[in-house]
Design a protein around this motif. Structure first.
Motif, PDB file in Angstrom:
ATOM      1  N   GLN A 222       0.426  -1.007  -0.106  1.00 31.35           N
ATOM      2  CA  GLN A 222       0.207   0.059   0.267  1.00 31.35           C
ATOM      3  C   GLN A 222       0.796   1.140   0.155  1.00 31.35           C
ATOM      4  O   GLN A 222       1.178   2.037  -0.332  1.00 31.35           O
ATOM      5  CB  GLN A 222      -0.798  -0.277   0.869  1.00 31.35           C
ATOM      6  CG  GLN A 222      -1.874   0.934   1.325  1.00 31.35           C
ATOM      7  CD  GLN A 222      -2.965   1.043   0.348  1.00 31.35           C
ATOM      8  OE1 GLN A 222      -2.533   0.111  -0.415  1.00 31.35           O
ATOM      9  NE2 GLN A 222      -3.505   2.688   0.029  1.00 31.35           N
ATOM     10  N   ILE A 223       1.683   0.818   0.870  1.00 34.51           N
ATOM     11  CA  ILE A 223       2.741   2.623   0.819  1.00 34.51           C
ATOM     12  C   ILE A 223       3.436   2.568  -0.420  1.00 34.51           C
ATOM     13  O   ILE A 223       3.630   3.877  -1.229  1.00 34.51           O
ATOM     14  CB  ILE A 223       4.146   2.078   1.665  1.00 34.51           C
ATOM     15  CG1 ILE A 223       3.514   2.354   3.498  1.00 34.51           C
ATOM     16  CG2 ILE A 223       4.810   2.895   2.044  1.00 34.51           C
ATOM     17  CD1 ILE A 223       4.178   1.880   4.522  1.00 34.51           C
ATOM     18  N   ALA A 224       3.854   1.629  -1.135  1.00 38.47           N
ATOM     19  CA  ALA A 224       4.781   2.077  -2.734  1.00 38.47           C
ATOM     20  C   ALA A 224       3.268   2.036  -3.441  1.00 38.47           C
ATOM     21  O   ALA A 224       4.129   3.386  -4.753  1.00 38.47           O
ATOM     22  CB  ALA A 224       4.844  -0.050  -2.815  1.00 38.47           C
ATOM     23  N   ARG A 225       2.299   1.597  -3.328  1.00 39.67           N
ATOM     24  CA  ARG A 225       1.329   2.494  -4.312  1.00 39.67           C
ATOM     25  C   ARG A 225       0.729   3.301  -4.314  1.00 39.67           C
ATOM     26  O   ARG A 225       1.032   4.353  -5.176  1.00 39.67           O
ATOM     27  CB  ARG A 225      -0.354   1.544  -4.155  1.00 39.67           C
ATOM     28  CG  ARG A 225      -0.821   1.230  -4.824  1.00 39.67           C
ATOM     29  CD  ARG A 225      -2.292   0.427  -4.620  1.00 39.67           C
ATOM     30  NE  ARG A 225      -2.495  -0.867  -4.708  1.00 39.67           N
ATOM     31  CZ  ARG A 225      -3.302  -1.286  -4.738  1.00 39.67           C
ATOM     32  NH1 ARG A 225      -4.219  -1.172  -4.021  1.00 39.67           N
ATOM     33  NH2 ARG A 225      -2.885  -3.287  -5.328  1.00 39.67           N
ATOM     34  N   THR A 226       0.370   4.218  -3.196  1.00 36.34           N
ATOM     35  CA  THR A 226       0.398   5.390  -2.915  1.00 36.34           C
ATOM     36  C   THR A 226       1.364   6.788  -2.993  1.00 36.34           C
ATOM     37  O   THR A 226       1.383   7.711  -2.982  1.00 36.34           O
ATOM     38  CB  THR A 226      -0.796   5.915  -2.114  1.00 36.34           C
ATOM     39  OG1 THR A 226       0.034   5.032  -0.837  1.00 36.34           O
ATOM     40  CG2 THR A 226      -2.105   4.464  -1.920  1.00 36.34           C
ATOM     41  N   ARG A 227       2.597   6.060  -2.690  1.00 38.80           N
ATOM     42  CA  ARG A 227       3.663   6.901  -1.668  1.00 38.80           C
ATOM     43  C   ARG A 227       2.944   7.999  -0.670  1.00 38.80           C
ATOM     44  O   ARG A 227       3.553   9.158  -1.999  1.00 38.80           O
ATOM     45  CB  ARG A 227       4.776   6.909  -3.135  1.00 38.80           C
ATOM     46  CG  ARG A 227       4.809   5.494  -4.033  1.00 38.80           C
ATOM     47  CD  ARG A 227       5.811   6.288  -4.511  1.00 38.80           C
ATOM     48  NE  ARG A 227       6.728   4.651  -5.163  1.00 38.80           N
ATOM     49  CZ  ARG A 227       7.513   4.273  -5.521  1.00 38.80           C
ATOM     50  NH1 ARG A 227       8.389   5.097  -4.700  1.00 38.80           N
ATOM     51  NH2 ARG A 227       7.866   3.413  -5.358  1.00 38.80           N
ATOM     52  N   ASN A 228       2.438   8.163  -0.435  1.00 38.10           N
ATOM     53  CA  ASN A 228       1.562   8.824   0.379  1.00 38.10           C
ATOM     54  C   ASN A 228       2.761   9.719   1.678  1.00 38.10           C
ATOM     55  O   ASN A 228       2.188   9.766   2.402  1.00 38.10           O
ATOM     56  CB  ASN A 228       0.337   8.854   0.582  1.00 38.10           C
ATOM     57  CG  ASN A 228      -0.527  10.262   1.340  1.00 38.10           C
ATOM     58  OD1 ASN A 228       0.184  11.024   0.844  1.00 38.10           O
ATOM     59  ND2 ASN A 228      -1.814   9.514   2.316  1.00 38.10           N
ATOM     60  N   PHE A 229       3.888   9.532   1.485  1.00 41.73           N
ATOM     61  CA  PHE A 229       4.614   9.538   2.742  1.00 41.73           C
ATOM     62  C   PHE A 229       5.799  10.580   2.279  1.00 41.73           C
ATOM     63  O   PHE A 229       6.289  10.772   0.155  1.00 41.73           O
ATOM     64  CB  PHE A 229       5.445   9.363   3.214  1.00 41.73           C
ATOM     65  CG  PHE A 229       6.002   7.994   2.443  1.00 41.73           C
ATOM     66  CD1 PHE A 229       7.030   8.170   2.228  1.00 41.73           C
ATOM     67  CD2 PHE A 229       5.724   7.028   1.469  1.00 41.73           C
ATOM     68  CE1 PHE A 229       8.258   6.903   1.507  1.00 41.73           C
ATOM     69  CE2 PHE A 229       6.447   5.889   1.167  1.00 41.73           C
ATOM     70  CZ  PHE A 229       7.732   6.328   1.154  1.00 41.73           C
TER      71      PHE A 229
END
Length: 396
Positions: A121-128
């Motif tokens: 999920q982190i890699a998919r959204t890169r919301n950081f």
């Protein structure tokens, strides 16, 4: 442009089937401490496929998956353990262990899958904005010379600097999806004590010509019951358990020797020192009083796991945002079990979190235990949201 919405549990719904499949694969193929080669390779392949830079063979079969986004310079680490236990599985599940005498009886298959779900999920959204290091650790169950110790010795935090580190363990007996937090000491130090008593063997009908190590050992066992009751402050917690007592083979023979194995738990360095001193003194005095001798080997295990206040409060706030305060227990009661995550917390600040595995499910290290798959998306959403909050995305 406003920041993207933070992750919710619903955002992981489309990943549920894949996470179930991953978890069941890991459960079917358990590997003991120091043997996690296949598990490590399986995890690394997933992470590389999602765009992470993966560094393998850290402290053995450990690996770190790193991902950077935005222009942020902050860093955070999240750890999952990968090893299984030498237990013959008795769940009867269609995805039960195919390796006889090896079983994921502590839920490390679930912990690993939860972090993989977050990684995807982190890699998919890169919301950081910043760098996240996902730490997949071997040999948590080792008891000494563990995976955490080996990864640290192999330069973990020098090679992958982290401002803070977070970890998670499931907790049977607490409602599924309920998070538990406690600042300060959460889990006990665990030490093992081995006592060898030497007496003088002889005929059972002539005890006056012998020095009976069974009697000596029995006296030691009873004397040890006073250590916590009379030598430890009642406001402190400690455990001294004699788990094994071995001596002799025949009813008509007084044996030459006896051995005792003890498990000792404590929540502060001062109490830990007191326990060792009193155990040594009591064993020596009791043996001498019977004309026997005794050797004491005190084997230091994992230290007290101490959560830092700021990081615990931060993680608690993330959980309350995600599942609501009604599904958060804070402060969570201290746990007499031990965890090598404690070694990380001696190096950098962080928080070890408990996640309820269900109120009426088998306990950890039980042959009928199984990780609750309902926690896969909850745990993955928690880690994702924690990264998004710790490394907030650049706004423009």
């Amino acid at each position: 442009m406003s920041a993207s919405p933070l992750c919710t549990v619903d955002d992981l719904a489309e990943s549920k089937a894949e996470l179930d499949e991953i978890r069941h694969h890991l459960h079917q193929h358990p590997e003991l401490s120091y043997e996690e080669a296949d598990t490590s390779s399986f995890v690394a392949a997933k992470l590389e496929g999602w765009g992470y830079t993966v560094t393998r063979h850290i402290g053995g079969h450990g690996l770190v998956a790193s991902l950077t986004a935005g222009h942020g310079t902050r860093t955070v680490g999240i750890r999952a353990d990968m090893d299984a236990l030498p237990i013959h599985e008795q769940t009867g599940l269609d995805y039960a262990s195919i390796r006889d005498g090896k079983m994921h009886a502590c839920g490390h298959d679930g912990h690993t899958t939860v972090l993989l779900g977050a990684a995807r999920q982190i890699a998919r959204t890169r919301n950081f904005s910043g760098t996240v290091h996902l730490i997949f650790q071997p040999a948590e169950e080792a008891g000494s010379d563990s995976g955490a110790e080996r990864m640290i010795a192999d330069g973990l935090f020098e090679r992958f600097p982290c401002e803070a580190i977070f970890g998670l363990h499931n907790h049977p007996g607490v409602a599924t999806g309920t998070f538990g937090f406690r600042a300060g000491p959460l889990m006990a130090a665990c030490d093992t004590v081995k006592v060898r008593i030497t007496g003088r063997g002889g005929h059972a009908a002539r005890p006056h010509l012998a020095v009976d190590p069974v009697v000596v050992g029995s006296s030691i066992v009873m004397a040890l019951q006073t250590v916590v009751a009379r030598n430890v402050d009642p406001n402190e917690a400690a455990v001294v358990t004699v788990g094994a007592f071995h001596s002799g083979h025949a009813a008509n023979v007084i044996p030459e020797s006896a051995t005792l194995d003890l498990s000792v738990r404590s929540f502060s360095p001062k109490v830990r020192e007191t326990l060792e001193a009193r155990i040594r003194a009591l064993v020596a005095a009791q043996a001498e009083s019977y004309g026997a001798s005794a050797e004491v080997e005190f084997i230091r295990g994992y230290p007290v796991l101490v959560n830092s206040a700021a990081e615990t409060e931060f993680a608690r706030s993330v959980a309350e945002e995600l599942v609501g305060p009604e599904h958060v227990i804070s402060p969570f009661p201290p746990i007499a079990g031990s965890e090598d995550f404690a070694y990380y917390l001696q190096k950098i600040p962080g928080c070890f979190v408990r996640l309820g595995n269900g109120e009426n499910r088998p306990m950890l290290h039980n042959a009928r235990y199984d990780f609750n798959d309902d926690n896969l998306t909850i745990g993955a959403a928690f880690w994702t949201r924690l990264v998004e909050r710790f490394l907030p995305k650049d706004s423009a």
